[in-house]
Design a protein around this motif. Structure first.
Motif, short mmCIF file in Angstrom:
data_model
loop_
_atom_site.label_atom_id
_atom_site.label_comp_id
_atom_site.label_asym_id
_atom_site.label_seq_id
_atom_site.Cartn_x
_atom_site.Cartn_y
_atom_site.Cartn_z
N ASP A 1 -45.84 12.73 31.61
CA ASP A 1 -45.86 13.51 30.37
C ASP A 1 -45.17 14.85 30.60
N GLU A 2 -43.94 14.98 30.13
CA GLU A 2 -43.15 16.22 30.30
C GLU A 2 -43.21 16.70 31.76
N PRO A 3 -42.86 15.86 32.74
CA PRO A 3 -43.05 16.24 34.15
C PRO A 3 -42.15 17.38 34.60
N THR A 4 -41.09 17.67 33.85
CA THR A 4 -40.20 18.77 34.22
C THR A 4 -40.41 20.01 33.36
N GLY A 5 -41.44 20.00 32.53
CA GLY A 5 -41.65 21.08 31.57
C GLY A 5 -41.87 22.45 32.17
N ASN A 6 -42.38 22.51 33.41
CA ASN A 6 -42.65 23.80 34.06
C ASN A 6 -41.59 24.18 35.08
N LEU A 7 -40.50 23.42 35.12
CA LEU A 7 -39.53 23.60 36.20
C LEU A 7 -38.19 24.11 35.69
N ASP A 8 -37.47 24.80 36.59
CA ASP A 8 -36.13 25.24 36.23
C ASP A 8 -35.16 24.05 36.28
N GLN A 9 -33.92 24.30 35.91
CA GLN A 9 -32.94 23.22 35.79
C GLN A 9 -32.73 22.47 37.10
N LYS A 10 -32.63 23.22 38.20
CA LYS A 10 -32.40 22.60 39.51
C LYS A 10 -33.56 21.69 39.89
N ASN A 11 -34.78 22.21 39.79
CA ASN A 11 -35.95 21.41 40.16
C ASN A 11 -36.15 20.24 39.19
N LEU B 1 -41.75 7.67 30.51
CA LEU B 1 -41.63 9.13 30.57
C LEU B 1 -41.64 9.70 29.16
N ILE B 2 -42.50 10.70 28.93
CA ILE B 2 -42.54 11.41 27.65
C ILE B 2 -41.73 12.69 27.78
N THR B 3 -40.82 12.93 26.86
CA THR B 3 -40.05 14.17 26.89
C THR B 3 -39.51 14.51 25.51
N HIS B 4 -39.34 15.81 25.26
CA HIS B 4 -38.65 16.24 24.04
C HIS B 4 -37.22 16.65 24.35
N ASP B 5 -36.86 16.60 25.65
CA ASP B 5 -35.56 17.04 26.12
C ASP B 5 -34.58 15.85 26.14
N LEU C 1 -44.81 -2.33 20.85
CA LEU C 1 -43.95 -1.97 21.97
C LEU C 1 -44.19 -2.92 23.15
N LYS C 2 -43.09 -3.32 23.81
CA LYS C 2 -43.19 -4.10 25.03
C LYS C 2 -42.30 -3.45 26.09
N VAL C 3 -42.83 -3.34 27.30
CA VAL C 3 -42.08 -2.78 28.42
C VAL C 3 -42.09 -3.80 29.55
N ASP C 4 -40.92 -4.10 30.08
CA ASP C 4 -40.80 -5.07 31.16
C ASP C 4 -41.07 -4.42 32.51
N ARG C 5 -41.50 -5.23 33.46
CA ARG C 5 -41.70 -4.74 34.82
C ARG C 5 -40.38 -4.18 35.36
N GLY C 6 -40.46 -2.98 35.94
CA GLY C 6 -39.29 -2.37 36.55
C GLY C 6 -38.43 -1.55 35.61
N GLU C 7 -38.81 -1.46 34.33
CA GLU C 7 -38.04 -0.64 33.39
C GLU C 7 -38.33 0.85 33.58
N PHE C 8 -37.35 1.67 33.24
CA PHE C 8 -37.52 3.12 33.17
C PHE C 8 -37.29 3.50 31.72
N VAL C 9 -38.38 3.81 31.01
CA VAL C 9 -38.35 4.06 29.57
C VAL C 9 -38.67 5.51 29.28
N ALA C 10 -37.87 6.15 28.44
CA ALA C 10 -38.18 7.49 27.95
C ALA C 10 -38.63 7.39 26.50
N ILE C 11 -39.75 8.06 26.19
CA ILE C 11 -40.22 8.15 24.81
C ILE C 11 -40.01 9.58 24.36
N VAL D 1 -48.64 11.50 35.69
CA VAL D 1 -48.01 12.75 36.13
C VAL D 1 -47.88 13.64 34.91
N TYR D 2 -48.42 14.86 35.02
CA TYR D 2 -48.41 15.78 33.90
C TYR D 2 -47.49 16.97 34.17
#
Length: 226
Positions: A166-176, A197-201, A28-38, A90-91
């Motif tokens: 790592d799943e930073p929105t996992g504890n939050l409602d849709q708005k948050n 960003l790690i997410t299953h969503d 895997l390679k990630v460039d500076r300034g990229e926003f990557v979701a895994i 960020v967890y």
């Protein structure tokens, strides 16, 4: 320019009948300034990969380089210092210190190194994350979304090479959840922050510029959306 490189990264737990392959040759390679979701199903290896990228764990095989530093060469102490200075984590759980104000929680990484903050940058971070009016509040006086913003601000305060979420929105409602994703996109766009960003969503993953899909410890998809 690559800021992150993984070469043949593997992670194996146990041995014999108890042997579990969590990662199996990740390149895997990630460039500076990229926003990557895994993304991937539970147990696919995505969180294991994030912990290795953040030097929280070491691979069984292969090599990870962040901004020119080979993470395999770092002992436990140097890895902790590298993590504090170069990797923002960020967890799902905010991990704020309950007895410290928002301001002190955000500045904690600098405080540990006995460094003074760049006030202009501090103001930019708290303004971007909508925390300017809450700096003297304690964590228990904040909503879940506000606490996660504080955790993100803390992760950004050292201007890290890489922000790992790592799943930073996992504890939050849709708005948050939507607000946190907006804040991450702002930090990516306005501060040129590299984010993994790690997410299953799937809806969360679609907010990123690039989506990497992991299945059974292997990359099975890599889609650039912008």
């Amino acid at each position: 320019m690559n800021i992150l490189t993984c070469e043949g990264v593997s992670k194996v737990y146990g041995s014999g009948d108890n042997r579990v392959v969590a990662l199996a040759g990740i390149d895997l390679k990630v460039d500076r300034g990229e926003f990557v979701a895994i993304t991937g199903a539970s147990g696919s290896g995505k969180s294991t990969l994030l912990h290795i990228l953040g030097s929280v764990d070491k691979p069984t095989g292969g090599r990870v380089t962040v901004e020119g530093t080979d993470l395999s060469e770092l002992n436990q102490t140097r890895a902790a210092i590298f993590r504090r200075r170069k990797v923002g984590l960020v967890y799902q759980f905010y991990n704020l210190i309950p007895t410290l104000t928002v301001r002190k929680n955000i500045l904690m990484p600098l405080t540990l190194d006995k460094k003074k903050p760049n006030e202009a940058y501090f103001e930019e971070v708290v303004k971007t994350l909508g925390l300017s009016e809450r700096l003297e509040a304690l964590p228990n006086q904040l909503s879940g979304g506000q606490q996660q913003r504080v955790a993100i601000a803390r992760s950004l305060i050292y201007r890290p090479a890489l922000l790992l979420a790592d799943e930073p929105t996992g504890n939050l409602d849709q708005k948050n959840s939507g607000e946190i994703m907006d804040m991450l996109k702002l930090s990516n766009r306005n501060m040129k922050q590299t984010i993994v960003l790690i997410t299953h969503d799937e809806k969360i993953a679609l907010e990123a510029d690039r989506i990497i899909t992991i299945e059974d410890g292997r990359i099975v998809g890599d889609e650039r959306r912008r």
